[in-house]
Design a protein around this motif. Structure first.
Motif, PDB file in Angstrom:
ATOM      1  N   GLN A 174       0.843  -1.349   0.016  1.00  0.00           N
ATOM      2  CA  GLN A 174      -0.111  -0.072   0.017  1.00  0.00           C
ATOM      3  C   GLN A 174       0.909   1.161   0.371  1.00  0.00           C
ATOM      4  OE1 GLN A 174      -3.731  -0.615  -0.033  1.00  0.00           O
ATOM      5  NE2 GLN A 174      -4.226  -2.097   1.052  1.00  0.00           N
ATOM      6  N   CYS A 175       0.455   2.647  -0.327  1.00  0.00           N
ATOM      7  CA  CYS A 175       0.789   3.517   0.010  1.00  0.00           C
ATOM      8  C   CYS A 175       3.068   3.343  -0.910  1.00  0.00           C
ATOM      9  CB  CYS A 175       1.098   4.479   1.296  1.00  0.00           C
ATOM     10  SG  CYS A 175      -0.558   3.873   1.903  1.00  0.00           S
ATOM     11  N   ASN A 176       3.133   3.646  -0.435  1.00  0.00           N
ATOM     12  CA  ASN A 176       4.884   3.706  -0.381  1.00  0.00           C
ATOM     13  C   ASN A 176       5.642   2.565   0.042  1.00  0.00           C
ATOM     14  OD1 ASN A 176       4.292   7.343  -0.390  1.00  0.00           O
ATOM     15  ND2 ASN A 176       5.646   6.183  -2.110  1.00  0.00           N
ATOM     16  N   GLY A 177       4.391   2.110   0.762  1.00  0.00           N
ATOM     17  CA  GLY A 177       5.334   0.348   1.029  1.00  0.00           C
ATOM     18  C   GLY A 177       6.434   0.413   2.421  1.00  0.00           C
ATOM     19  N   GLU A 178       5.818   1.332   3.461  1.00  0.00           N
ATOM     20  CA  GLU A 178       5.946   2.109   4.544  1.00  0.00           C
ATOM     21  C   GLU A 178       5.620   0.799   5.431  1.00  0.00           C
ATOM     22  OE1 GLU A 178       5.693   5.858   2.970  1.00  0.00           O
ATOM     23  OE2 GLU A 178       4.648   3.799   2.263  1.00  0.00           O
ATOM     24  N   ASP A 179       4.321   0.054   4.920  1.00  0.00           N
ATOM     25  CA  ASP A 179       4.268  -0.529   5.915  1.00  0.00           C
ATOM     26  C   ASP A 179       4.416  -2.769   5.123  1.00  0.00           C
ATOM     27  OD1 ASP A 179       3.877   0.691   8.379  1.00  0.00           O
ATOM     28  OD2 ASP A 179       1.408   1.276   6.272  1.00  0.00           O
ATOM     29  N   TYR A 180       5.401  -2.592   4.467  1.00  0.00           N
ATOM     30  CA  TYR A 180       5.026  -3.989   3.219  1.00  0.00           C
ATOM     31  C   TYR A 180       6.171  -4.510   4.873  1.00  0.00           C
ATOM     32  CZ  TYR A 180       6.999  -7.595   0.932  1.00  0.00           C
ATOM     33  OH  TYR A 180       7.788  -8.652   0.122  1.00  0.00           O
ATOM     34  N   HIS A 181       5.684  -6.337   4.647  1.00  0.00           N
ATOM     35  CA  HIS A 181       5.744  -6.922   5.743  1.00  0.00           C
ATOM     36  C   HIS A 181       6.056  -7.703   4.660  1.00  0.00           C
ATOM     37  CE1 HIS A 181       5.590  -3.636   9.056  1.00  0.00           C
ATOM     38  NE2 HIS A 181       4.105  -3.766   8.651  1.00  0.00           N
ATOM     39  N   GLY A 182       6.883  -8.339   3.946  1.00  0.00           N
ATOM     40  CA  GLY A 182       6.430  -9.239   2.539  1.00  0.00           C
ATOM     41  C   GLY A 182       7.879  -9.842   3.050  1.00  0.00           C
ATOM     42  N   GLU A 183       8.030 -11.364   2.084  1.00  0.00           N
ATOM     43  CA  GLU A 183       9.071 -11.842   2.634  1.00  0.00           C
ATOM     44  C   GLU A 183      10.309 -11.960   1.391  1.00  0.00           C
ATOM     45  OE1 GLU A 183       8.368 -15.930   3.926  1.00  0.00           O
ATOM     46  OE2 GLU A 183       8.077 -15.023   5.941  1.00  0.00           O
ATOM     47  N   LEU A 184       9.299 -10.688  -0.026  1.00  0.00           N
ATOM     48  CA  LEU A 184      10.831 -10.555  -0.721  1.00  0.00           C
ATOM     49  C   LEU A 184      12.414 -10.118  -0.587  1.00  0.00           C
ATOM     50  CD1 LEU A 184      10.917 -10.343  -3.857  1.00  0.00           C
ATOM     51  CD2 LEU A 184      10.329  -8.360  -3.684  1.00  0.00           C
ATOM     52  N   SER A 185      12.713 -10.662  -0.890  1.00  0.00           N
ATOM     53  CA  SER A 185      14.607 -10.421  -0.910  1.00  0.00           C
ATOM     54  C   SER A 185      15.650 -10.257  -2.049  1.00  0.00           C
ATOM     55  CB  SER A 185      14.920 -11.576  -0.064  1.00  0.00           C
ATOM     56  OG  SER A 185      14.698 -13.330  -0.475  1.00  0.00           O
ATOM     57  N   ARG A 186      15.302 -10.236  -2.687  1.00  0.00           N
ATOM     58  CA  ARG A 186      15.532  -9.819  -4.392  1.00  0.00           C
ATOM     59  C   ARG A 186      14.955  -8.288  -4.402  1.00  0.00           C
ATOM     60  NH1 ARG A 186      18.992 -13.427  -6.492  1.00  0.00           N
ATOM     61  NH2 ARG A 186      19.336 -15.690  -5.345  1.00  0.00           N
ATOM     62  N   THR A 187      15.773  -7.486  -5.674  1.00  0.00           N
ATOM     63  CA  THR A 187      15.926  -6.712  -5.788  1.00  0.00           C
ATOM     64  C   THR A 187      15.103  -6.633  -7.455  1.00  0.00           C
ATOM     65  OG1 THR A 187      18.348  -5.969  -7.263  1.00  0.00           O
ATOM     66  CG2 THR A 187      18.119  -5.205  -5.095  1.00  0.00           C
ATOM     67  N   GLU A 188      14.904  -5.334  -8.014  1.00  0.00           N
ATOM     68  CA  GLU A 188      14.236  -5.697  -9.408  1.00  0.00           C
ATOM     69  C   GLU A 188      15.116  -6.065 -10.462  1.00  0.00           C
ATOM     70  OE1 GLU A 188      12.081  -1.597  -9.373  1.00  0.00           O
ATOM     71  OE2 GLU A 188      14.651  -0.666 -10.363  1.00  0.00           O
ATOM     72  N   SER A 189      15.851  -6.247 -10.266  1.00  0.00           N
ATOM     73  CA  SER A 189      17.205  -6.410 -11.238  1.00  0.00           C
ATOM     74  C   SER A 189      17.604  -7.541 -10.651  1.00  0.00           C
ATOM     75  CB  SER A 189      19.110  -5.653 -11.698  1.00  0.00           C
ATOM     76  OG  SER A 189      19.394  -5.453 -10.203  1.00  0.00           O
ATOM     77  N   GLY A 190      17.585  -8.358  -9.521  1.00  0.00           N
ATOM     78  CA  GLY A 190      17.484  -9.976  -9.065  1.00  0.00           C
ATOM     79  C   GLY A 190      18.688  -9.672  -8.628  1.00  0.00           C
ATOM     80  N   LEU A 191      19.518  -8.569  -7.799  1.00  0.00           N
ATOM     81  CA  LEU A 191      20.262  -8.780  -6.482  1.00  0.00           C
ATOM     82  C   LEU A 191      19.524  -9.531  -5.301  1.00  0.00           C
ATOM     83  CD1 LEU A 191      22.292  -5.995  -7.904  1.00  0.00           C
ATOM     84  CD2 LEU A 191      22.645  -8.109  -8.457  1.00  0.00           C
ATOM     85  N   GLU A 192      20.277 -10.473  -4.877  1.00  0.00           N
ATOM     86  CA  GLU A 192      20.039 -10.788  -3.572  1.00  0.00           C
ATOM     87  C   GLU A 192      20.404  -9.612  -2.756  1.00  0.00           C
ATOM     88  OE1 GLU A 192      20.944 -14.430  -0.544  1.00  0.00           O
ATOM     89  OE2 GLU A 192      21.864 -14.117  -2.517  1.00  0.00           O
TER      90      GLU A 192
END
Length: 505
Positions: free
Chosen positions: A210-228
């Motif tokens: 939501q919004c700019n993701g300040e409250d994002y609590h997911g588990e994604l752990s890679r950047t948009e270019s695929g870096l860990e």
């Protein structure tokens, strides 16, 4: 060699919006680049700064920085591919697209990336050198071919693509392993221009922000270019100040993407020593964002949740509407920050300032703080009419070791660096090492018994300065003049980056 479909799509996207100098740049909000080779200019907007970059003759201008509040323009010889970057809320980084591409289109005559080894792994010889090979292609003879350093180039339109003279005396030249653009991703703070990659992690199904993701609590752990992502509790390969105990409410777990500092969207430090941080590719939720609570009609904390209708600054200037660019151009556009409450011309605090502020309608005063009635002195549902709250005069006694005010500006007007942050300056004056010094936020303090309160500055070229605070027993005294950092061993910090280029040590 034919141009791939993805590259054609990229060219179409570029040509469809052509017409402005800024179209040749990728924009990223909230980023500062550490660079030695730069030039300072005073400009009114990003377009004028881009013109300075195009006209730069002191070096090859690959990017420029524009500070929205101070209207300061810095043209840069380096970009984020070549040096260290870190977050800086009020700064916008514009990088020339051509120098960011690490892939080739067609035979790669316009390739301006930084690959400097051949397909056999042999380092390239600099184009200006004559040993071990005397070159036929030099920067002087081919000034438009981008023959910089020892980067792979294609000055003669070779059908096999970019090449270079090698440092092996037995091999005059060799071709370089530049991938086709269909394997690349190019992105900006505005969005993503994608050449589809099959190895980019998008995240578990159902994760969104939501919004700019300040409250994002997911588990994604890679950047948009695929870096860990680097773990938040680690300081390798990148040192940083985002430590869990200093930001307990930011959920800095493992190496998950987060937005602890009000960026455009969640991000993380990467495990790549040459790429300090990147945004993460998290989709927006389809449900509406949450509505501000009823307690936001008064000032609580820094007032980041203030949603009242006061639209006048402390000095009485009317506020400029957030969705206009006159008289002051800025980057706080309501559509890009949907949950910051940037409505009408109401005072807001979208960037974690000391308290709510706004751009003013006075062309000679870019922005000012607003006077918002504090919640502990205000009943629920207070009128939105401006209330003049008397300001407490801030001063310090003795050497100021007991000073607990909220001044965060130095005697020369520079903004203070947060004590828990390691950028732009690495230091040992941290809250955990000086627990009794009240090293909160970026407020001026005197943790080491100096002559008066001071702080590290957010100016990469100025390590520290005394603060603009007067003594309580002598209001006519001017702030203490700055001593040379080299003479104050308790303030001594780095003068140059370390050889790895990851941080200031």
């Amino acid at each position: 060699m034919g141009i791939c479909k993805a590259a054609l799509l990229f060219l179409f996207l570029l040509s469809s919006v052509k017409g402005d100098t800024l179209d040749d740049y990728l924009r990223t909000d909230g980023v500062w680049v550490l660079t030695r080779n730069k030039q300072f200019y005073k400009t009114n907007n990003e377009k004028e700064c881009a013109d300075k970059c195009e006209a730069e003759r002191n070096f090859t201008c690959r990017a420029f920085l524009f500070t929205r509040k101070k209207l300061q323009c810095l043209t840069l010889a380096e970009n984020s591919k070549m040096t260290v970057t870190f977050t800086s809320t009020d700064t916008v980084l514009y990088e020339k697209r051509i120098y960011l591409m690490q892939c080739k289109r067609g035979i790669g005559t316009d390739y301006r990336g930084t690959e400097a080894k051949t397909q056999r792994g042999i380092p390239c010889q600099k184009w200006t050198e004559k040993i071990p090979h005397k070159p036929n292609y030099t920067p002087e003879r081919y000034p438009s071919a981008g023959l910089e350093e020892n980067y792979c180039r294609n000055p003669d339109a070779d059908e096999r693509g970019p090449w270079c003279y090698t440092t092996d005396p037995a091999m005059r030249f060799d071709y370089c392993p530049i991938p086709e653009c269909e394997d690349q991703v190019m992105h900006t703070g505005e969005g993503i221009l994608t050449f589809q990659r099959r190895d980019v992690q998008v995240g578990p199904t159902g994760e969104c922000m939501q919004c700019n993701g300040e409250d994002y609590h997911g588990e994604l752990s890679r950047t948009e270019s695929g870096l860990e992502c680097q773990r938040w509790d680690a300081q390798e390969p990148h040192m940083h100040g985002f430590i869990l105990k200093h930001y307990p409410e930011k959920d800095l777990k493992m190496n998950y993407c987060r937005n602890p500092d009000g960026e455009l969207r969640p991000w993380c430090f990467t495990t790549n020593p040459n790429k300090r941080w990147e945004y993460c590719n998290i989709p927006r939720c389809t449900t509406p964002p949450p509505v501000s609570g009823p307690d936001s009609q008064c000032l609580s904390g820094k007032g980041e949740d203030y949603r009242g209708k006061i639209a006048t600054t402390e000095s009485g200037n009317a506020c400029q509407h957030w969705n206009t660019q006159f008289p002051h151009k800025h980057g706080w556009i309501p559509d890009r920050y949907p949950c910051k409450g940037l409505q009408e011309n109401y005072c807001r605090n979208p960037d974690g300032e000391k308290k709510p502020w706004c751009y003013t309608t006075n062309s000679s005063i870019r922005w000012e703080y607003c006077t918002i009635p504090p919640c502990d002195r205000t009943e629920q549902g207070i009128s939105d009419a401006p209330v003049q709250v008397p300001l407490t005069e801030e001063c310090y006694r003795g050497r100021g070791q007991s000073y607990r005010g909220t001044t965060s500006v130095t005697a020369s007007g520079k903004k203070c660096q947060a004590w828990s942050s390691m950028f732009p300056h690495s230091h040992i004056k941290t809250p955990d090492k000086f627990p009794d010094a009240d090293l909160r936020d970026n407020y001026c303090r005197n943790p080491d018994g100096d002559s008066s309160p001071w702080c590290f500055t957010t100016d990469p070229n100025t390590l520290w300065e005394y603060c603009n605070i007067k003594r309580c027993d002598d209001h006519t005294q001017e702030p203490a003049p700055n001593a040379s950092p080299g003479m104050m061993d308790h303030h001594i910090g780095p003068a140059t980056p370390n050889t790895s280029g990851n941080s200031w040590l």
